[in-house]
Design a protein around this motif. Structure first.
Motif: not given
Length: 379
Positions: A11, A73, A14-15, A5, A8
């Motif tokens: 992530e 990423i 990445r979005d 993982p 946060p």
């Protein structure tokens, strides 16, 4: 296997990157492919989003993000949702770091802000008609004239060759030493610097790739990058990361090819049932899936080691060799399982097949990778 993982904030990154490639890049892909070049505006948009030279210090306008996973990423999301020829990693991680590692404070202040904003696009010129992996065979020369160098020669297969505003050019400066190479900063508009044609390629069609010519180009001493005669060793410093970048892109492209192939065989009927129900199809894709998962684990581990500053040239070569060869097997099997459709340009697998072939060549051929590995285990 589930990948380790991310934090946060990664992530969320990445979005954000996914939306960028979906909305700002993919809609233009077909037009760029036909034109053989991407819009300069695409670099400006990436710069505005903070995606260029993310490692650069805030004093120059960067984000100070040294963790390579951020670049990984971007590589992955571009493969999934962008365009293979929109190779901003070339700009950000293959070329710009030479300024960070070897540039003077004045050079950093003069150039880095424009690179970070996407106002000045980068390229690096090493390859010549008779000198590819063997840089010692280059014929470009630069003579020291006192207050400047006089550069003569030509380069070929230069990515971003048409778009580039700043090109790092490798040229020999020590006639008695085949490794006596110096790096020069050549800028758009310098007298004697000319671009040839935008070369037609098998794949990555939206990536402009050009011939460059240098005829008595006066290079001021302020545009010497790093130490005189030490350019060969400067170039070697970036090779491990270059091959890691290739490995990250290869495994992402293999995943994209696998998804297109899985979707096709589920919908294609043969003898009254989906092709995905045929044992041959199932076994072939199962074997490739296993290879992809194992390769992803090794690549992710290489990224971790690279973040620690410990990635060896041998492990980078292993990653680049294996993933490029694997990507080749995945797209080749994908075309085969698509049947006649796989040979049609309108199908993504056909374009993926075309794009893949260069990755067993650029950044060091598979044969060069094998030699690097062999030296580490046999010599």
């Amino acid at each position: 296997m589930q990948r380790k993982p991310l934090e946060p904030e990664m992530e969320l990154f990445r979005d954000s990157a996914r939306r960028f490639f979906q909305t700002e890049i993919r809609p233009h892909s077909e037009r760029w492919r036909e034109a053989g070049i991407v819009d300069r505006e695409a670099y400006l948009k990436a710069g505005a989003a903070g995606y260029l030279c993310m490692w650069a210090d805030e004093t120059h306008g960067g984000l100070g993000l040294k963790d390579f996973r951020y670049e990984q990423i971007l590589i992955e999301e571009n493969a999934f949702h962008g365009d293979s020829g929109y190779f901003i990693t070339l700009h950000s991680r293959l070329v710009a770091p030479y300024f960070e590692h070897f540039g003077t404070p004045e050079q950093k202040q003069r150039f880095l802000p424009g690179f970070i904003r996407g106002e000045k696009i980068l390229a690096i010129a090493m390859t010549e008609p008779d000198a590819g992996s063997d840089l010692a065979g280059m014929k470009s020369r630069a003579e020291d004239k006192g207050d400047h160098f006089l550069l003569n020669g030509s380069k070929t297969y230069i990515s971003n060759g048409i778009l580039a505003d700043v090109v790092i050019v490798a040229a020999k400066t020590h006639p008695d030493n085949p490794h006596g190479v110096t790096l020069f900063i050549v800028e758009r508009g310098m007298a004697g610097f000319e671009r040839g044609r935008n070369l037609k390629k098998m794949g990555m069609k939206s990536q402009d790739t050009a011939e460059l010519f240098f005829r008595d180009v006066k290079i001021p001493k302020a545009n010497v990058l790093g130490q005189v005669h030490a350019g060969f060793y400067h170039l070697m410093k970036g090779l491990a990361e270059e091959r890691l970048i290739g490995a990250c892109g290869n495994i992402a492209a293999a995943r994209v090819a696998m998804e297109h192939t899985k979707n096709f065989v589920r919908n294609r009927k043969v003898f009254g049932k989906p092709l995905s129900k045929m044992q041959n199809t199932r076994f072939k894709l199962a074997a490739l899936d296993a290879e992809i998962e194992i390769a992803q684990t090794f690549v992710d581990r290489c990224v971790e080691v690279h973040n620690e500053g410990k990635l060896s040239s041998e492990d980078a070569a292993r990653a680049k060799l294996y993933t490029s060869e694997l990507n080749g097997r995945v797209v080749d099997e994908g075309v085969q399982l698509h049947g006649g459709a796989g040979y049609m340009d309108e199908y993504p697998i056909c374009r993926l097949y075309q794009d893949e072939r260069i990755h067993r060549i650029l950044g060091g051929t598979s044969e060069i990778m094998k030699e690097i590995i062999a030296r580490s285990i046999l010599d």
